[in-house]
Enzyme design. Sequence first.
Site, PDB file in Angstrom:
ATOM      1  N   HIS A   1       0.877  -1.178   0.000  1.00 40.23           N
ATOM      2  CA  HIS A   1       0.000   0.000   0.000  1.00 40.23           C
ATOM      3  C   HIS A   1       0.912   1.225   0.000  1.00 40.23           C
ATOM      4  CE1 HIS A   1      -2.946  -2.940   1.961  1.00 40.23           C
ATOM      5  NE2 HIS A   1      -3.326  -2.741   0.716  1.00 40.23           N
TER       6      HIS A   1
ATOM      7  N   GLU B   1       1.611  -5.486  10.809  1.00 38.62           N
ATOM      8  CA  GLU B   1       1.032  -4.130  10.928  1.00 38.62           C
ATOM      9  C   GLU B   1       1.796  -3.374  12.006  1.00 38.62           C
ATOM     10  OE1 GLU B   1      -1.261  -2.737   9.144  1.00 38.62           O
ATOM     11  OE2 GLU B   1      -2.092  -4.430   8.022  1.00 38.62           O
TER      12      GLU B   1
ATOM     13  N   GLU C   1       1.831   3.662   3.056  1.00 41.04           N
ATOM     14  CA  GLU C   1       2.226   3.117   4.361  1.00 41.04           C
ATOM     15  C   GLU C   1       3.741   3.251   4.495  1.00 41.04           C
ATOM     16  OE1 GLU C   1      -1.702   0.268   4.498  1.00 41.04           O
ATOM     17  OE2 GLU C   1       0.258  -0.692   4.526  1.00 41.04           O
TER      18      GLU C   1
ATOM     19  N   HIS D   1       3.380  -3.441   6.828  1.00 40.94           N
ATOM     20  CA  HIS D   1       2.305  -2.462   6.573  1.00 40.94           C
ATOM     21  C   HIS D   1       2.154  -1.518   7.763  1.00 40.94           C
ATOM     22  CE1 HIS D   1       0.129  -4.498   3.133  1.00 40.94           C
ATOM     23  NE2 HIS D   1       1.008  -5.420   3.484  1.00 40.94           N
TER      24      HIS D   1
HETATM   25 ZN   LIG Z   1      -1.334  -2.062   4.173  1.00 36.61          ZN
END
Ligand SMILES: [Zn+2]
Length: 337
Positions: free
Chosen positions: A60, A217, A63, A153
């Site tokens: 993404h 994350e 990020e 991420h």
């Molecule tokens: Zn992500």
Amino acid sequence: MGAKMFPNDDFLQSLLTGEPPLCDTVTHEHFSAQLLAEGILLIEPHQAGEQDIVLSCGIHGNETAPIELCNQLLQQIFAGTLVPKQRLLFIFGNPPAMRQATRFVDENLNRLFCGSHQQAEANLERSRAAELEQALVSFFRDATRSRLHWDLHTAIRGSIHEKFAVCPYQPQRGYRADTLALLACAGIEAFLFNHAPAFTFSYHSSYTFGADAFTVELGKVAPFGENDLSRLSALERVLRALITQQPLASDDALAEVKFYQVKRVITREQPEFSFAFSDDTANFTTFTQGDVIAKNGDKTIFCDVTGEAVVFPNAKVAIGQRAALCVVPVTLKDVCM
Ligand SMILES: [Zn+2]
């Protein structure tokens, strides 16, 4: 020191400006580096250890914290202050989205792996998913070596557990406590075990190559230059140890960590879709049985069981896509082999 691949060894800067590299291949004292495609950099030590390691970021594009961390590791490798002992594949997933400071350009790249990019007409992310899959095929060419892939991420919203890992569904293999402990050493506070296949990058590596693969994350989204990388110092320490093949003391690392199992997925089925909570509600916020969680057209979705928590809620996804995961606490014994 050998020739330079990028001005100031700054891979990220060259990606953001779209400038071509000074050269595609360089050989240093301890390793050679090869740019396989935009944002895909192979590092091979002249004497490689037994593990093939993929570190991906920017799947993404907005990020940024893990992108900056990976760039820093690469700068240290090129400067000779971090000497790689394992084969490494650094992937900066979506450079066009990074340049536009956006999550994606045409569609969410992290839903397009395991060949699912072929199921519709090509677009920027579908072509990129094919390219990334191809890069993994050539990198993971030796099935006798151990394989690790951490896909890094940051989340759209805050989280009760600032850093957590999503574990791909792998019922045949299960999960190993020592692999999870490594992530706990890296500052991961919670593990979320998926209950079904999902065409994410980490699921692809787990399913296709048997890699120890995780979606990691690491806190909340911020623009380039506005990240406090000291919040990732534990992760950096573990990555440096992995790269340099140093042992990590990880006993007891799992003692304080929380484990969750995905119980169900809330899918946006109707144009009128909303959550019963505000946009800034943190990931892992728990509900009580009977609480309203969402409205899907004229259907109301209630909390099934007290302690059920919601992760990755996003009411703005396309119709038919995942709007949230509902998870329940489990113990390590429930999930590990
Ligand atoms: Zn992500």
